[in-house]
Design an enzyme around this catalytic site. Structure first.
Site, PDB file in Angstrom:
ATOM      1  N   CYS A  25       4.029   1.417  -7.774  1.00  0.00           N
ATOM      2  CA  CYS A  25       3.285   2.299  -6.861  1.00  0.00           C
ATOM      3  C   CYS A  25       3.022   3.693  -7.415  1.00  0.00           C
ATOM      4  O   CYS A  25       1.889   4.175  -7.388  1.00  0.00           O
ATOM      5  CB  CYS A  25       4.051   2.455  -5.546  1.00  0.00           C
ATOM      6  SG  CYS A  25       4.804   0.951  -4.922  1.00  0.00           S
TER       7      CYS A  25
ATOM      8  N   GLU B  28     -13.880   9.102  13.299  1.00  0.00           N
ATOM      9  CA  GLU B  28     -14.294   9.281  14.696  1.00  0.00           C
ATOM     10  C   GLU B  28     -14.974   8.011  15.208  1.00  0.00           C
ATOM     11  O   GLU B  28     -14.984   7.743  16.418  1.00  0.00           O
ATOM     12  CB  GLU B  28     -15.227  10.473  14.844  1.00  0.00           C
ATOM     13  CG  GLU B  28     -16.586  10.316  14.195  1.00  0.00           C
ATOM     14  CD  GLU B  28     -17.451  11.555  14.380  1.00  0.00           C
ATOM     15  OE1 GLU B  28     -17.878  11.818  15.530  1.00  0.00           O
ATOM     16  OE2 GLU B  28     -17.697  12.250  13.382  1.00  0.00           O
TER      17      GLU B  28
ATOM     18  N   TYR C  90      16.634   9.803  -8.228  1.00  0.00           N
ATOM     19  CA  TYR C  90      17.315   8.616  -7.709  1.00  0.00           C
ATOM     20  C   TYR C  90      18.778   8.591  -8.149  1.00  0.00           C
ATOM     21  O   TYR C  90      19.674   8.268  -7.362  1.00  0.00           O
ATOM     22  CB  TYR C  90      16.602   7.345  -8.179  1.00  0.00           C
ATOM     23  CG  TYR C  90      15.534   6.875  -7.228  1.00  0.00           C
ATOM     24  CD1 TYR C  90      15.653   5.674  -6.549  1.00  0.00           C
ATOM     25  CD2 TYR C  90      14.401   7.655  -6.987  1.00  0.00           C
ATOM     26  CE1 TYR C  90      14.672   5.240  -5.666  1.00  0.00           C
ATOM     27  CE2 TYR C  90      13.415   7.239  -6.109  1.00  0.00           C
ATOM     28  CZ  TYR C  90      13.560   6.032  -5.454  1.00  0.00           C
ATOM     29  OH  TYR C  90      12.587   5.620  -4.576  1.00  0.00           O
TER      30      TYR C  90
ATOM     31  N   GLY D 182      -7.330 -12.191  -8.758  1.00  0.00           N
ATOM     32  CA  GLY D 182      -8.167 -11.711  -7.665  1.00  0.00           C
ATOM     33  C   GLY D 182      -7.399 -11.030  -6.563  1.00  0.00           C
ATOM     34  O   GLY D 182      -7.962 -10.710  -5.513  1.00  0.00           O
TER      35      GLY D 182
ATOM     36  N   GLU E 224      -7.034  -3.418  -8.185  1.00  0.00           N
ATOM     37  CA  GLU E 224      -6.693  -2.007  -8.365  1.00  0.00           C
ATOM     38  C   GLU E 224      -6.807  -1.596  -9.827  1.00  0.00           C
ATOM     39  O   GLU E 224      -7.408  -0.557 -10.152  1.00  0.00           O
ATOM     40  CB  GLU E 224      -5.275  -1.748  -7.850  1.00  0.00           C
ATOM     41  CG  GLU E 224      -5.170  -1.745  -6.343  1.00  0.00           C
ATOM     42  CD  GLU E 224      -3.750  -1.595  -5.846  1.00  0.00           C
ATOM     43  OE1 GLU E 224      -3.581  -1.174  -4.690  1.00  0.00           O
ATOM     44  OE2 GLU E 224      -2.802  -1.899  -6.604  1.00  0.00           O
TER      45      GLU E 224
ATOM     46  N   SER F  48      14.062   1.026  -4.837  1.00  0.00           N
ATOM     47  CA  SER F  48      13.999   1.827  -3.613  1.00  0.00           C
ATOM     48  C   SER F  48      14.876   1.256  -2.504  1.00  0.00           C
ATOM     49  O   SER F  48      15.581   1.993  -1.812  1.00  0.00           O
ATOM     50  CB  SER F  48      12.552   1.917  -3.131  1.00  0.00           C
ATOM     51  OG  SER F  48      11.748   2.569  -4.093  1.00  0.00           O
ATOM     52  N   GLY F  49      14.852  -0.075  -2.314  1.00  0.00           N
ATOM     53  CA  GLY F  49      15.648  -0.684  -1.263  1.00  0.00           C
ATOM     54  C   GLY F  49      17.129  -0.610  -1.529  1.00  0.00           C
ATOM     55  O   GLY F  49      17.923  -0.252  -0.647  1.00  0.00           O
TER      56      GLY F  49
ATOM     57  N   TYR G 169      -4.629  -7.880  -5.074  1.00  0.00           N
ATOM     58  CA  TYR G 169      -4.814  -6.434  -5.014  1.00  0.00           C
ATOM     59  C   TYR G 169      -4.420  -5.748  -6.321  1.00  0.00           C
ATOM     60  O   TYR G 169      -5.026  -4.740  -6.702  1.00  0.00           O
ATOM     61  CB  TYR G 169      -4.064  -5.832  -3.822  1.00  0.00           C
ATOM     62  CG  TYR G 169      -2.567  -5.783  -3.943  1.00  0.00           C
ATOM     63  CD1 TYR G 169      -1.927  -4.673  -4.481  1.00  0.00           C
ATOM     64  CD2 TYR G 169      -1.772  -6.838  -3.494  1.00  0.00           C
ATOM     65  CE1 TYR G 169      -0.552  -4.613  -4.582  1.00  0.00           C
ATOM     66  CE2 TYR G 169      -0.398  -6.787  -3.592  1.00  0.00           C
ATOM     67  CZ  TYR G 169       0.205  -5.680  -4.141  1.00  0.00           C
ATOM     68  OH  TYR G 169       1.568  -5.629  -4.251  1.00  0.00           O
TER      69      TYR G 169
ATOM     70  N   HIS H  53     -15.012  15.627  15.045  1.00  0.00           N
ATOM     71  CA  HIS H  53     -16.330  15.563  14.419  1.00  0.00           C
ATOM     72  C   HIS H  53     -16.533  16.749  13.480  1.00  0.00           C
ATOM     73  O   HIS H  53     -16.135  17.862  13.807  1.00  0.00           O
ATOM     74  CB  HIS H  53     -17.404  15.573  15.511  1.00  0.00           C
ATOM     75  CG  HIS H  53     -18.797  15.475  14.983  1.00  0.00           C
ATOM     76  ND1 HIS H  53     -19.339  14.306  14.508  1.00  0.00           N
ATOM     77  CD2 HIS H  53     -19.757  16.431  14.827  1.00  0.00           C
ATOM     78  CE1 HIS H  53     -20.572  14.515  14.111  1.00  0.00           C
ATOM     79  NE2 HIS H  53     -20.847  15.808  14.289  1.00  0.00           N
TER      80      HIS H  53
ATOM     81  N   ALA I  71      -2.218  -0.468   2.278  1.00  0.00           N
ATOM     82  CA  ALA I  71      -3.360   0.119   1.575  1.00  0.00           C
ATOM     83  C   ALA I  71      -3.571  -0.594   0.255  1.00  0.00           C
ATOM     84  O   ALA I  71      -2.610  -0.963  -0.426  1.00  0.00           O
ATOM     85  CB  ALA I  71      -3.147   1.608   1.333  1.00  0.00           C
TER      86      ALA I  71
ATOM     87  N   LYS J 122       0.934   3.856 -10.775  1.00  0.00           N
ATOM     88  CA  LYS J 122      -0.391   3.318 -10.444  1.00  0.00           C
ATOM     89  C   LYS J 122      -1.194   4.334  -9.653  1.00  0.00           C
ATOM     90  O   LYS J 122      -2.378   4.555  -9.929  1.00  0.00           O
ATOM     91  CB  LYS J 122      -0.238   2.024  -9.656  1.00  0.00           C
ATOM     92  CG  LYS J 122      -1.548   1.407  -9.215  1.00  0.00           C
ATOM     93  CD  LYS J 122      -1.317   0.248  -8.262  1.00  0.00           C
ATOM     94  CE  LYS J 122      -0.776   0.726  -6.930  1.00  0.00           C
ATOM     95  NZ  LYS J 122      -0.520  -0.385  -5.984  1.00  0.00           N
TER      96      LYS J 122
ATOM     97  N   THR K  18      10.628  -1.173  -9.431  1.00  0.00           N
ATOM     98  CA  THR K  18       9.208  -1.411  -9.671  1.00  0.00           C
ATOM     99  C   THR K  18       8.356  -0.276  -9.137  1.00  0.00           C
ATOM    100  O   THR K  18       7.444   0.206  -9.816  1.00  0.00           O
ATOM    101  CB  THR K  18       8.774  -2.743  -9.023  1.00  0.00           C
ATOM    102  OG1 THR K  18       9.444  -3.820  -9.682  1.00  0.00           O
ATOM    103  CG2 THR K  18       7.277  -2.944  -9.153  1.00  0.00           C
ATOM    104  N   CYS K  19       8.620   0.175  -7.927  1.00  0.00           N
ATOM    105  CA  CYS K  19       7.761   1.177  -7.303  1.00  0.00           C
ATOM    106  C   CYS K  19       7.674   2.452  -8.125  1.00  0.00           C
ATOM    107  O   CYS K  19       6.595   2.932  -8.442  1.00  0.00           O
ATOM    108  CB  CYS K  19       8.261   1.497  -5.903  1.00  0.00           C
ATOM    109  SG  CYS K  19       7.256   2.743  -5.069  1.00  0.00           S
TER     110      CYS K  19
END
Length: 452
Positions: free
Chosen positions: A47, A440, A98, A175, A181, A14-15, A177, A435, A341, A50, A41-42
């Site tokens: 990403c 909120e 891409y 342990g 995940e 991506s970069g 992310y 609401h 996230a 996944k 990778t993404c």
């Protein structure tokens, strides 16, 4: 000196693709080499696949909720083969996009490995050399396995998307992310998941303690067998799977073992040792605030620099590189206050300082509430969410926000705009609540936690 190109990019993630495209649009003559698949990778092994697996794994819970809301649900088993085929087709489609982005902007591409010969020369594995006024390295990183007997038989995150069948049982080691995940994903798809983390403390080290505790609680409640202080010493192939031995001598058997024990930059055999480019202790390329290496003509962005290893960060670094080098506007990359996230179940969204970090930096107030959201409560579920703001007493700015809730990633993206722009607690207080919503609570909490 005349060069073949103004810019040669090594790496089609991506970069790298973003930098190549934008530089070409700025009038530069650009080439890019990628030895594997475009998207990096993404798109290919991170990403995107996944997140699609996250979606797939969430349907059992949705169907249970639907029944509580009066729907008659007739669900069969999960068809991994059908899902995997559609997943790979989607990744093929994205890779094509891409490739088209590059070709439509006049970027010449080489489907081969490229290494650095010197400050202005790139060597292609397919044969030949190319010269460039500037070289940009954007080759990313790769997952690593621990150095222990039998580890070569284990899987990494790269392998999950290519499994022929889903195992009945899987041990996930780690342990962070990625480990958490995939534990949630595979558990949701019907795999009996055990997760070992060698530390006695909680998973998701580095994240807010209250938030990660709630995530771990939710993981266990959904069926993940999360074991802290469990440290593997070896794994041995047996019929139908592997026998895993822990350092305390306990043995267990699993069909598959997944190592989610870290990643390293892809700088091996890249030729950098002969150029003067400086490498760090983990093999990362050392760069300054403008992504420039010790060799003025060579730059690096993304995971290969091991700064903040996130796809949107790599893209921003690529954009800043073009602004600096081709548009004449020196642009440092801002790595502060990046919304993040973690796509566990429950999901976590976070930005800024944890409560623990903020306490070390100065006096703070903590506003937090944990409750059963309306949707889950009506369905008779015990799942709780967390809404948490960490506020500097001195400036009144919100220095951290931590959300554990369904769609927390979507929430933290929007909250991140306010916090990035220096929003204070009082400005949140002046915002009218929507609401009934979970978020909120972020604008209705009036009293700080007394233990703060």
């Amino acid at each position: 000196m005349t060069f073949d190109y103004d810019l040669f990019v090594i790496g089609g993630g991506s970069g790298g693709v973003r930098a190549a495209r934008v530089a070409a649009q700025a009038g530069a003559k650009v080439a890019l080499a990628e030895e594997d698949r475009y998207g990096g990778t993404c798109v290919i092994r991170g990403c995107v696949p996944k997140k699609l697996m996250v979606y797939a794994s969430s349907y059992p819970q949705m169907m249970r909720e639907a029944q509580e809301y009066g729907w008659t649900v007739h669900a069969g088993g999960f068809d991994w083969t059908a899902f995997r085929g559609k997943l790979h087709a989607e990744l093929d489609r994205l890779e094509g996009i891409y490739r088209n982005i590059l070709s439509s902007n006049g970027v010449e591409t080489f489907d081969t490995r490229a290494t650095v010969k010197d400050a202005h020369t790139v060597r292609l594995a397919s044969g030949g050399e190319k010269t460039a006024k500037h070289i940009l390295i954007a080759v990313g990183g790769h997952p690593v396995k621990p150095d222990l007997p039998g580890a070569e038989h284990g899987l990494t995150s790269n392998d999950i998307f290519h499994l022929e069948t889903l195992p009945r049982t899987m041990l996930i080691i780690g342990g962070g992310y990625i480990a958490c995940e995939f534990a949630c994903i595979l558990n949701g798809l019907g795999v009996h998941v055990t997760q070992y983390y060698h530390r006695e403390t909680q998973v998701l080290r580095g994240f807010d303690d209250e938030a990660r505790n709630l995530v771990a609680e939710g993981m266990r409640a959904s069926g993940v067998n999360l074991e802290l202080g469990a440290d593997i010493s070896e794994m041995t192939p047996i019929e139908g799977g592997y026998r895993v031995t822990c350092r305390d001598g306990e043995t267990r058997e699993f069909e598959q073992v997944l190592f989610a024990t870290g990643r390293k930059p892809n700088t091996g055999a890249l030729g950098l040792e002969d150029t003067g480019v400086e490498l760090g202790d983990r093999g990362e390329i050392v760069v300054d605030d403008y992504s420039q290496t010790a060799v003025p003509s060579i730059y690096a962005i993304g995971d290969v620099t091991d700064r903040v290893n996130l796809t949107p960060v790599a893209i921003r670094e690529g954009m800043a590189f073009v602004e600096t080098v081709f548009n004449g506007r020196p642009t440092p990359v801002d790595h502060k206050l990046i919304p993040t996230a973690i796509f566990t179940q429950p999901e976590m969204g976070t930005i800024g300082l944890t409560e623990e970090e903020a306490r070390e930096a100065g006096e703070i107030e903590v506003y937090a509430t944990s409750f059963k959201p309306m949707r889950q409560s009506f369905a008779g579920q015990d799942e709780k969410v967390l809404m948490k703001l960490v506020v500097s007493k001195k400036t009144r700015r919100i220095v951290g926000c931590h959300i554990v809730a369904p769609e927390a990633g979507e929430m933290i993206q929007l909250v991140g705009i306010a916090i990035k722009n220096g929003a204070t607690k009082e400005e949140f207080d002046r915002t009218c609540a929507v609401h009934p919503t979970m978020t909120e609570e972020l604008v209705t909490m009036r009293e700080p936690r007394q233990d703060a």
